[in-house]
Design a protein around this motif. Structure first.
Motif, short mmCIF file in Angstrom:
data_model
loop_
_atom_site.label_atom_id
_atom_site.label_comp_id
_atom_site.label_asym_id
_atom_site.label_seq_id
_atom_site.Cartn_x
_atom_site.Cartn_y
_atom_site.Cartn_z
N TRP A 35 -21.64 0.07 171.14
CA TRP A 35 -21.62 -0.93 172.22
C TRP A 35 -21.14 -2.28 171.72
O TRP A 35 -20.31 -2.93 172.35
CB TRP A 35 -23.03 -1.04 172.80
N VAL A 36 -21.68 -2.70 170.54
CA VAL A 36 -21.27 -3.99 169.99
C VAL A 36 -19.79 -3.98 169.62
O VAL A 36 -19.04 -4.93 169.93
CB VAL A 36 -22.13 -4.34 168.76
N ALA A 37 -19.37 -2.89 168.94
CA ALA A 37 -17.97 -2.81 168.54
C ALA A 37 -17.05 -2.77 169.75
O ALA A 37 -15.99 -3.41 169.78
CB ALA A 37 -17.75 -1.59 167.66
N ARG A 38 -17.46 -2.01 170.76
CA ARG A 38 -16.62 -1.91 171.97
C ARG A 38 -16.51 -3.27 172.66
O ARG A 38 -15.42 -3.69 173.07
CB ARG A 38 -17.22 -0.87 172.91
N ASN A 39 -17.66 -3.95 172.79
CA ASN A 39 -17.63 -5.27 173.43
C ASN A 39 -16.80 -6.25 172.63
O ASN A 39 -16.03 -7.05 173.20
CB ASN A 39 -19.05 -5.82 173.60
N HIS A 40 -16.96 -6.21 171.30
CA HIS A 40 -16.16 -7.11 170.47
C HIS A 40 -14.68 -6.82 170.61
O HIS A 40 -13.85 -7.74 170.70
CB HIS A 40 -16.60 -6.97 169.01
N LEU A 41 -14.36 -5.53 170.61
CA LEU A 41 -12.95 -5.15 170.77
C LEU A 41 -12.42 -5.59 172.13
O LEU A 41 -11.31 -6.12 172.23
CB LEU A 41 -12.81 -3.63 170.60
N GLN A 42 -13.24 -5.34 173.17
CA GLN A 42 -12.81 -5.75 174.51
C GLN A 42 -12.60 -7.26 174.58
O GLN A 42 -11.61 -7.74 175.15
CB GLN A 42 -13.85 -5.31 175.54
N ASN A 43 -13.54 -8.03 174.01
CA ASN A 43 -13.40 -9.48 174.03
C ASN A 43 -12.17 -9.93 173.25
O ASN A 43 -11.45 -10.85 173.68
CB ASN A 43 -14.65 -10.15 173.46
N THR A 44 -11.95 -9.29 172.10
CA THR A 44 -10.79 -9.68 171.28
C THR A 44 -9.48 -9.35 171.98
O THR A 44 -8.58 -10.20 172.10
CB THR A 44 -10.85 -8.95 169.93
N ILE A 45 -9.38 -8.10 172.48
CA ILE A 45 -8.15 -7.69 173.17
C ILE A 45 -7.99 -8.47 174.47
O ILE A 45 -6.88 -8.89 174.82
CB ILE A 45 -8.16 -6.17 173.43
N GLY A 46 -9.11 -8.66 175.20
CA GLY A 46 -9.03 -9.41 176.45
C GLY A 46 -8.52 -10.82 176.23
O GLY A 46 -7.66 -11.31 176.96
N ALA A 47 -9.06 -11.49 175.17
CA ALA A 47 -8.59 -12.84 174.87
C ALA A 47 -7.12 -12.84 174.46
O ALA A 47 -6.35 -13.73 174.83
CB ALA A 47 -9.45 -13.44 173.76
N GLN A 48 -6.74 -11.80 173.69
CA GLN A 48 -5.33 -11.69 173.27
C GLN A 48 -4.42 -11.49 174.48
O GLN A 48 -3.37 -12.14 174.60
CB GLN A 48 -5.19 -10.52 172.29
N TYR A 49 -4.85 -10.61 175.39
CA TYR A 49 -4.02 -10.37 176.59
C TYR A 49 -4.03 -11.57 177.52
O TYR A 49 -3.06 -11.82 178.23
CB TYR A 49 -4.53 -9.13 177.32
N ARG A 50 -5.15 -12.29 177.55
CA ARG A 50 -5.17 -13.52 178.35
C ARG A 50 -4.12 -14.50 177.84
O ARG A 50 -3.35 -15.09 178.62
CB ARG A 50 -6.56 -14.16 178.29
N GLU A 51 -4.09 -14.69 176.53
CA GLU A 51 -3.10 -15.60 175.95
C GLU A 51 -1.69 -15.08 176.18
O GLU A 51 -0.75 -15.86 176.43
CB GLU A 51 -3.36 -15.78 174.45
N LEU A 52 -1.53 -13.73 176.11
CA LEU A 52 -0.21 -13.15 176.34
C LEU A 52 0.24 -13.41 177.79
O LEU A 52 1.39 -13.80 178.03
CB LEU A 52 -0.27 -11.64 176.07
N ALA A 53 -0.68 -13.20 178.74
CA ALA A 53 -0.35 -13.45 180.14
C ALA A 53 -0.08 -14.93 180.38
O ALA A 53 0.85 -15.30 181.11
CB ALA A 53 -1.49 -12.96 181.04
#
Length: 845
Positions: A35-53
């Motif tokens: 759960w922690v790893a998934r949330n961390h990954l989601q937050n990291t990828i989400g932030a990366q995709y936010r910056e990409l968008a």
């Protein structure tokens, strides 16, 4: 030894228990880690995709801004401005009105449609001027030619001035892009959505394009004199959006706020619609990311989508992008997104398996020392587990097992205590919720505040002890107590509806602070009026809770007791929800009463209008039927009937006009032209319009309005309308004597009076004469009946201008009608809060 006995032995079970506990720990660790790893990954990828968008959205905005700047520079060139100026001068040179301009546009369109290609002399004139030369020079650059599908310039009417090639049309004045860019001469930047290119040159195929239009401004930059429009290839926009990648399967897309997918490297342009769940998740005003199951390509799976709105330009017209917004969002295959989680899970499973083997070895070792004491412990725990909280373990091993038994005994005691307290709290809370639910049903079923209060008193008494309960409601100004309902045990509700000041009361304190107040003991304080009154009544403590409706305190709910410290903060959990229900009840009753009043006003108005319209219509219909039914009526009688029909028609017309006038004034749709006016000039003008009517009755009109009076602030036409009404009534109801108009200054006002020597007005009618459809004439006086709206219109006009109107009269001695108008001031507070010189109270643009 029996193998089955070994399997069922307590030692084996302890070992298995240790293994199970260890396995649970491992599984919990696995779950938490995942759960922690998934949330961390989601937050990291989400932030990366936010910056990409966000980066892609900024890139799209820069492309838009660059193209707008490029087109604006062309529109500001002297060649374009001079060509447009020459085209616009043709209208004034030919002295064409609007009809002439439309005729000229139609003739030019006919010539254009009959023309054959760019070599036609008529077409050549538009393609061989400085504006067209500038466009063609600009397009000599191969890069610019590749980006721009067409470039055209129009004049202030929308007619073509110049272009790079012969367009399909010559007139664009009705096109949305032209109207938005010209913007009634103010000029604005217009950008379209992605559309099919309709303005194709002869022989070219349809492609997708984005239209950009900017105003051609005059040299001063204050007024638009034409429009410069270009149709851009979408290639640069498409590549900016779709050629952005971070991993193998991710990419960015562009969508419109209506759900249309505009650009995507997989789907065709504008050939797909986003699902509502995805639109709700990504169409936000700020950049961000979201997890959705409605991804464009991976529907039904948890996908991470970064998103960002494409920033708008500062001076863009609201009709741009067809009134919609653009959004950039990302998409990636969830399998690729969560691939690292699978690797992590494999390592966790390997570690967990090793831990289980270790636990098995340790369990076997520990079970050897725990068998007998744990059997006793197991038996005791089993009894406690079945609900026997009175049971206590009796183990005396002197080691950790005994300590564990003691802990179980203590735990059983605490569980027993907590369970008893929990049952009591659940019962109390259930009772409170039942009471509040009943109060809610009462509020929703009654529209009488006293009945609601009586019902609430009985319910509150089930939860809280009180000796006196009261409900206080304030008036609309929030300054006085308008209603106080008080109930003492076993005594009917006492209703006080006489206004009382809230100053110096605890009610005023609670209303202003919007916070509850608790007086623990009245004997310890003498701060408020209630402290003294309750002390005299033998009360010792009270609690006051504000009743808040629409973010404003409208009253309070008050409980008082003969016991000191009868109330505490915990009681607010009960009283605050009840106060909220009382607020709902008060608001519901207020809205219900307003609705009843509005319905009554509407019914009264319709009834009066119907009655007033029916009277002249009946006369017209009656005499018309006589004329149609009897052909032997002599000419004199026929003429008399026609005269009556004409008079009733004029009366009907006046009535309808008066109804329209007063309706427009009351609806705030009257156009007011406020200016400095001379009282003398207004009076003289009004007297001229009625002098003929006065001479017919030998009534001289005396003007006593000094020319030295200062100028007043008003609307000339409306003030003359007021004087016409008052003078007309004075002449109508006077058969002798004379009529006098006086004007005097009173402080910052000028009072104008119309005085007659007519029949006068009874005292009982003086307060009604300004009401709608109240007639001054009737069968008793034998005077003609008017529309019944003249004086009502006068009152609306005078009150809007900041004055007042009234009447003084004695029956048989005549009447005096007075009205006041404020003096002119250079910096007044404009009526209605608008422009002091031109006011439209409806707020229309």
């Amino acid at each position: 030894m029996d193998p089955l006995r070994i399997f069922k032995s307590f030692k084996t079970k302890i070992t298995v228990l240790i293994l199970v506990v260890g396995l649970l720990v491992v599984l919990m660790g696995l779950a938490v880690t995942y759960w922690v790893a998934r949330n961390h990954l989601q937050n990291t990828i989400g932030a990366q995709y936010r910056e990409l968008a966000l980066e892609t959205a900024q890139k799209v905005r820069l492309i838009i801004e660059a193209n707008v700047t490029e087109v604006t520079v062309l529109a500001l060139s002297s060649d374009v401005r001079n060509s447009v100026g020459v085209a616009n001068a043709a209208y004034s040179k030919r002295r064409l009105d609007d009809a002439g301009i439309r005729t000229r546009i139609q003739s030019l369109e006919d010539l254009w449609n009959r023309s054959e290609g760019a070599d036609d002399p008529f077409v050549h004139g538009f393609l061989a001027n400085p504006a067209s030369d500038l466009i063609n020079g600009f397009l000599r650059n191969p890069d610019e030619r590749a980006e721009h599908l067409s470039l055209i310039v129009t004049d202030e009417r929308g007619l073509l001035v110049g272009a790079d090639a012969k367009p399909a049309r010559i007139y664009y004045g009705e096109e949305p892009w032209w109207r938005a860019a010209f913007n009634e001469g103010r000029g604005s930047t217009y950008i379209s959505d992605v559309e099919t290119f309709q303005e194709t040159t002869e022989g070219s195929e349809k492609v997708f394009k984005i239209t950009m239009a900017v105003p051609v401004m005059e040299a001063t930059g204050r007024r638009a004199i034409g429009v410069f429009k270009t149709d851009l290839q979408i290639k640069q926009f498409f590549e900016a959006v779709t050629q952005v990648h971070v991993a193998n399967s991710d990419h960015t897309m562009l969508a419109s706020s209506d759900g249309t997918l505009i650009f995507c490297p997989i789907f065709l342009i504008r050939n797909h619609t986003l699902r509502p769940e995805l639109m709700q998740a990504i169409f936000k005003n700020e950049p961000g990311w979201a997890i959705t199951r409605a991804d464009v390509h991976y529907s039904g799976r948890n996908s991470i989508n970064g998103f960002a709105p494409v920033p708008s330009l500062a001076d863009i017209h609201p009709a741009s992008f067809n009134g919609k917004k653009w959004y950039i969002f990302t998409s990636q295959n969830p399998t690729e997104t969560y691939s690292s989680i699978s690797t992590l899970l494999n390592w966790i499973l390997l570690t967990g398996g090793s831990g289980i083997i270790l636990l098995l070895f340790l369990g076997l070792r520990a079970a050897h020392y725990l068998v007998q004491p744990l059997q006793d412990l197991r038996e005791g725990v089993k009894r406690i587990g079945f609900g026997n909280l009175n049971h206590r373990l009796k183990i005396r091993t002197g080691d950790e097992i005994q300590e564990l038994a003691d802990e179980f005994n203590e735990m059983a005691f605490k569980l027993q205590t907590s369970y008893t307290g929990l049952e009591q709290k659940v019962a109390e809370r259930t009772k409170e919720l039942a009471v509040i639910n009943k109060i809610t049903r009462t509020v929703s079923s009654k529209l009488n505040i006293t009945e609601i209060f009586d019902s609430i008193c009985d319910e509150v008494n089930r939860l809280l002890d009180y000796d006196r309960i009261s409900l206080v409601l304030l008036d609309d100004s929030q300054q006085q107590i308008a209603l106080r309902l008080t109930k003492t045990k076993d005594v009917p509700t006492d209703v006080h509806d006489r206004p009382q000041p809230k100053t110096g009361t605890v009610i005023g304190r609670v209303v202003e602070s919007e916070q509850p107040f608790i007086r623990a003991d009245i004997l310890e304080a003498d701060e408020f009026v209630e402290d003294r009154l309750m002390k005299e009544a033998g009360l010792r403590s009270y609690i006051v809770v504000p009743i808040i409706s629409q973010n404003q305190s409208i009253g309070t709910l008050n409980l008082a007791s003969r016991r000191p410290r009868a109330y505490a903060n915990r009681n607010l959990e009960i009283l605050v929800p009840i106060a909220e229900q009382l607020a709902i009840a008060a608001e519901t009753i207020r809205l219900f009463e307003q609705t009843k009043k509005l319905d009554q006003l509407k019914s009264d108005f319709v009834s009066k209008v119907s009655h007033e319209l029916r009277t002249p219509l009946t006369s017209i219909k009656g005499f018309a039927e006589i004329l149609l039914s009897y052909h032997d009526i002599d000419l004199k009688t026929r003429q008399e009937f026609l005269t009556i029909i004409n008079e009733e028609s004029e009366r009907l017309t006046r009535l309808i006009n008066d109804i329209l006038d007063i309706s427009k004034i009351e609806a705030g749709k009257t156009e007011w032209r406020i200016q400095p006016l001379s009282p003398t000039e207004i009076v003289v003008h009004a007297v001229k319009s009625v002098r003929a009517m006065a001479l017919e009755k030998n009534l001289p009109i005396v003007i006593d309005v000094p020319e030295s009076l200062p100028k007043i602030r008003g609307d000339r036409d409306h003030l003359i309308q007021v004087l016409d009404n008052l003078l007309g009534n004075a002449i109508k109801f006077s058969n002798r004597g004379h009529i006098t108009i006086q004007g005097v200054q009173e402080d910052r006002m000028v009072r104008i009076s119309v005085i007659d020597t007519g029949v006068g007005i009874p005292d009982e009618d003086l307060q009604k004469i300004f009401d709608k459809f109240h007639h001054l004439g009737d069968t008793r006086t034998g005077k003609p009946r008017g529309t019944g709206l003249g004086l009502s219109i006068c009152r609306e006009i005078v009150q809007y201008l900041g004055g007042k109107i009234w009447c003084e009269s004695r029956l048989g001695e005549g009447s005096r009608f007075h009205f006041t108008v404020p003096l002119w001031s250079e910096h007044p507070a404009a009526p209605g809060g608008g422009d002091p010189d031109r006011i439209n109270p409806a707020g229309d643009p």
